[in-house]
Scaffold this motif. Structure first.
Motif, PDB file in Angstrom:
ATOM      1  N   LYS A   1       3.496   9.705  -8.107  1.00  0.00           N
ATOM      2  CA  LYS A   1       4.466   9.917  -9.259  1.00  0.00           C
ATOM      3  C   LYS A   1       3.427   9.789 -10.617  1.00  0.00           C
ATOM      4  O   LYS A   1       4.319   9.781 -11.843  1.00  0.00           O
ATOM      5  N   GLN A   2       2.182   9.422 -10.506  1.00  0.00           N
ATOM      6  CA  GLN A   2       1.368   9.391 -11.730  1.00  0.00           C
ATOM      7  C   GLN A   2       1.760   8.370 -12.745  1.00  0.00           C
ATOM      8  O   GLN A   2       1.653   8.398 -13.954  1.00  0.00           O
ATOM      9  N   TYR A   3       2.201   7.223 -12.165  1.00  0.00           N
ATOM     10  CA  TYR A   3       2.237   5.793 -12.785  1.00  0.00           C
ATOM     11  C   TYR A   3       1.019   5.432 -12.988  1.00  0.00           C
ATOM     12  O   TYR A   3       0.130   5.287 -11.902  1.00  0.00           O
ATOM     13  N   ARG A   4       0.543   4.688 -14.087  1.00  0.00           N
ATOM     14  CA  ARG A   4      -0.737   4.091 -14.302  1.00  0.00           C
ATOM     15  C   ARG A   4      -0.221   2.350 -13.832  1.00  0.00           C
ATOM     16  O   ARG A   4       0.891   1.858 -14.025  1.00  0.00           O
ATOM     17  N   LEU A   5      -1.110   2.035 -13.280  1.00  0.00           N
ATOM     18  CA  LEU A   5      -1.126   0.609 -12.514  1.00  0.00           C
ATOM     19  C   LEU A   5      -1.990  -0.319 -12.601  1.00  0.00           C
ATOM     20  O   LEU A   5      -3.190   0.226 -12.666  1.00  0.00           O
ATOM     21  N   LYS A   6      -1.497  -1.524 -12.704  1.00  0.00           N
ATOM     22  CA  LYS A   6      -2.551  -2.881 -12.693  1.00  0.00           C
ATOM     23  C   LYS A   6      -2.186  -3.392 -11.549  1.00  0.00           C
ATOM     24  O   LYS A   6      -1.017  -4.081 -11.246  1.00  0.00           O
ATOM     25  N   LEU A   7      -3.203  -3.802 -10.887  1.00  0.00           N
ATOM     26  CA  LEU A   7      -2.969  -4.566  -9.314  1.00  0.00           C
ATOM     27  C   LEU A   7      -3.609  -5.666  -9.375  1.00  0.00           C
ATOM     28  O   LEU A   7      -4.781  -5.874  -9.662  1.00  0.00           O
ATOM     29  N   LEU A   8      -3.004  -6.881  -8.848  1.00  0.00           N
ATOM     30  CA  LEU A   8      -3.498  -8.104  -8.863  1.00  0.00           C
ATOM     31  C   LEU A   8      -3.919  -8.286  -7.479  1.00  0.00           C
ATOM     32  O   LEU A   8      -2.879  -8.165  -6.612  1.00  0.00           O
ATOM     33  N   LEU A   9      -5.266  -8.564  -7.044  1.00  0.00           N
ATOM     34  CA  LEU A   9      -5.590  -8.693  -5.924  1.00  0.00           C
ATOM     35  C   LEU A   9      -6.830  -9.861  -5.604  1.00  0.00           C
ATOM     36  O   LEU A   9      -7.502  -9.965  -6.532  1.00  0.00           O
TER      37      LEU A   9
ATOM     38  N   ILE B   1      -7.898   1.900  -1.482  1.00  0.00           N
ATOM     39  CA  ILE B   1      -7.399   2.942  -2.282  1.00  0.00           C
ATOM     40  C   ILE B   1      -7.997   3.220  -3.516  1.00  0.00           C
ATOM     41  O   ILE B   1      -7.904   2.333  -4.541  1.00  0.00           O
ATOM     42  N   GLU B   2      -8.475   4.398  -3.989  1.00  0.00           N
ATOM     43  CA  GLU B   2      -9.166   4.490  -5.165  1.00  0.00           C
ATOM     44  C   GLU B   2      -8.589   5.675  -6.109  1.00  0.00           C
ATOM     45  O   GLU B   2      -8.182   6.848  -5.352  1.00  0.00           O
ATOM     46  N   ASN B   3      -8.110   5.402  -7.158  1.00  0.00           N
ATOM     47  CA  ASN B   3      -7.455   6.459  -7.970  1.00  0.00           C
ATOM     48  C   ASN B   3      -7.767   5.900  -9.396  1.00  0.00           C
ATOM     49  O   ASN B   3      -7.831   4.842  -9.767  1.00  0.00           O
ATOM     50  N   SER B   4      -7.964   7.040 -10.288  1.00  0.00           N
ATOM     51  CA  SER B   4      -8.233   6.575 -11.902  1.00  0.00           C
ATOM     52  C   SER B   4      -6.933   5.955 -12.389  1.00  0.00           C
ATOM     53  O   SER B   4      -7.308   5.452 -13.609  1.00  0.00           O
TER      54      SER B   4
ATOM     55  N   LYS C   1       0.968  -1.466  -0.090  1.00  0.00           N
ATOM     56  CA  LYS C   1      -0.109   0.114   0.034  1.00  0.00           C
ATOM     57  C   LYS C   1       0.990   1.229   0.016  1.00  0.00           C
ATOM     58  O   LYS C   1       0.687   2.441  -0.542  1.00  0.00           O
ATOM     59  N   PHE C   2       1.916   1.316   0.591  1.00  0.00           N
ATOM     60  CA  PHE C   2       2.872   2.418   0.544  1.00  0.00           C
ATOM     61  C   PHE C   2       3.459   2.378  -0.775  1.00  0.00           C
ATOM     62  O   PHE C   2       3.442   3.613  -1.354  1.00  0.00           O
ATOM     63  N   LEU C   3       3.971   1.462  -1.391  1.00  0.00           N
ATOM     64  CA  LEU C   3       4.097   1.483  -2.898  1.00  0.00           C
ATOM     65  C   LEU C   3       3.015   2.237  -3.647  1.00  0.00           C
ATOM     66  O   LEU C   3       3.635   3.087  -4.466  1.00  0.00           O
ATOM     67  N   VAL C   4       2.115   1.482  -3.618  1.00  0.00           N
ATOM     68  CA  VAL C   4       0.774   1.920  -4.609  1.00  0.00           C
ATOM     69  C   VAL C   4       0.618   3.475  -4.234  1.00  0.00           C
ATOM     70  O   VAL C   4       0.676   4.179  -5.068  1.00  0.00           O
ATOM     71  N   ARG C   5       0.618   4.088  -3.143  1.00  0.00           N
ATOM     72  CA  ARG C   5       0.406   5.343  -3.067  1.00  0.00           C
ATOM     73  C   ARG C   5       1.587   6.247  -3.630  1.00  0.00           C
ATOM     74  O   ARG C   5       1.273   7.365  -4.217  1.00  0.00           O
ATOM     75  N   GLN C   6       2.918   5.871  -3.381  1.00  0.00           N
ATOM     76  CA  GLN C   6       3.905   6.614  -4.080  1.00  0.00           C
ATOM     77  C   GLN C   6       3.834   6.503  -5.527  1.00  0.00           C
ATOM     78  O   GLN C   6       4.509   7.800  -6.086  1.00  0.00           O
ATOM     79  N   LEU C   7       3.697   5.419  -6.150  1.00  0.00           N
ATOM     80  CA  LEU C   7       3.410   5.364  -7.491  1.00  0.00           C
ATOM     81  C   LEU C   7       2.321   6.254  -8.050  1.00  0.00           C
ATOM     82  O   LEU C   7       2.525   6.841  -9.070  1.00  0.00           O
ATOM     83  N   ILE C   8       1.160   6.265  -7.459  1.00  0.00           N
ATOM     84  CA  ILE C   8       0.081   7.142  -7.842  1.00  0.00           C
ATOM     85  C   ILE C   8       0.635   8.662  -7.752  1.00  0.00           C
ATOM     86  O   ILE C   8       0.486   9.406  -8.637  1.00  0.00           O
TER      87      ILE C   8
END
Length: 212
Positions: free
Chosen positions: A27-35, A43-46, A18-25
């Protein structure tokens, strides 16, 4: 401004992830998360696309990696479940080959051994404790390293000591030979991983990182 890279993230719902995801967001990286349980992810973000699945399932990994240029994993071993690290890595490498992805960054414990280590007394003690108390998990992580060694991708296995789950940032010491500290903050792990996205310093290497 969005980053050009789209990153596949495994373990993004975990405590470090979750710390990683927030920092990547940030920095405006587009993410695909496997959950496995997307309904529990808060965490909600476009910039985030969620794939429901399991890292030990090759089809899940195939769906996750499609359209991505980088793979990052902060997956930990699940209590009372089959070993996940080596099987996930085999699945990842197969799909990386399919989609011609070259970069794979993952987090492991300081107990993983490499031929380049010169572990000090404290690191040796921590390694021996892990081997004695979590022998199966240790063996699986060691197997993961062996799999990576034989692969052609630009991998980096980031080895960490005890993780403090805080938003604090500190001075980070990295070394290819020994872990120079007893703890590392989750924020600093995330920041170090993100630094590797624009660096080839640790291609095919396993640095230790710790707070000084």
């Amino acid at each position: 401004m969005k980053n050009n890279k789209k990153i596949a993230v495994l373990g993004g719902g975990g405590r470090t992830g979750k710390f990683l995801v927030r920092q990547l967001i940030d920095k405006q990286y587009r993410l695909k998360l496997l959950l496995r349980r997307p309904e529990e992810f808060t965490i909600e973000n476009s910039l985030i696309e969620i794939i429901k699945g399991d890292a030990v399932n090759p089809e899940s990994i195939h769906s996750l990696l499609e359209g991505c240029q980088v793979v990052i994993s902060t997956i930990g071993q699940r209590k009372d479940e089959p070993m996940v690290s080596s099987q996930a890595t085999l699945n990842i490498l197969e799909s990386m080959d399919t989609f011609e992805i070259e970069r794979y960054i993952l987090v492991a414990g300081l107990n993983v051994d490499t031929p380049f280590d010169k572990k000090g007394e404290k690191t040796k003690m921590a390694t021996d404790w892990m081997k004695a108390n979590f022998s199966e998990t240790h063996a699986d992580r060691q197997k993961t390293y062996s799999i990576l060694e034989k692969s052609d991708v630009n991998w980096t296995m980031v080895r960490v000591p005890l993780i403090e789950f805080s938003g604090n940032y500190g001075s980070v010491i990295s070394s290819l030979e020994d872990c120079k500290g007893e703890k590392i903050s989750a924020s600093d792990i995330a920041a170090f991983i993100i630094e590797q996205l624009s660096s080839d310093k640790y291609f095919k290497k396993s640095p230790f990182i710790a707070n000084s």
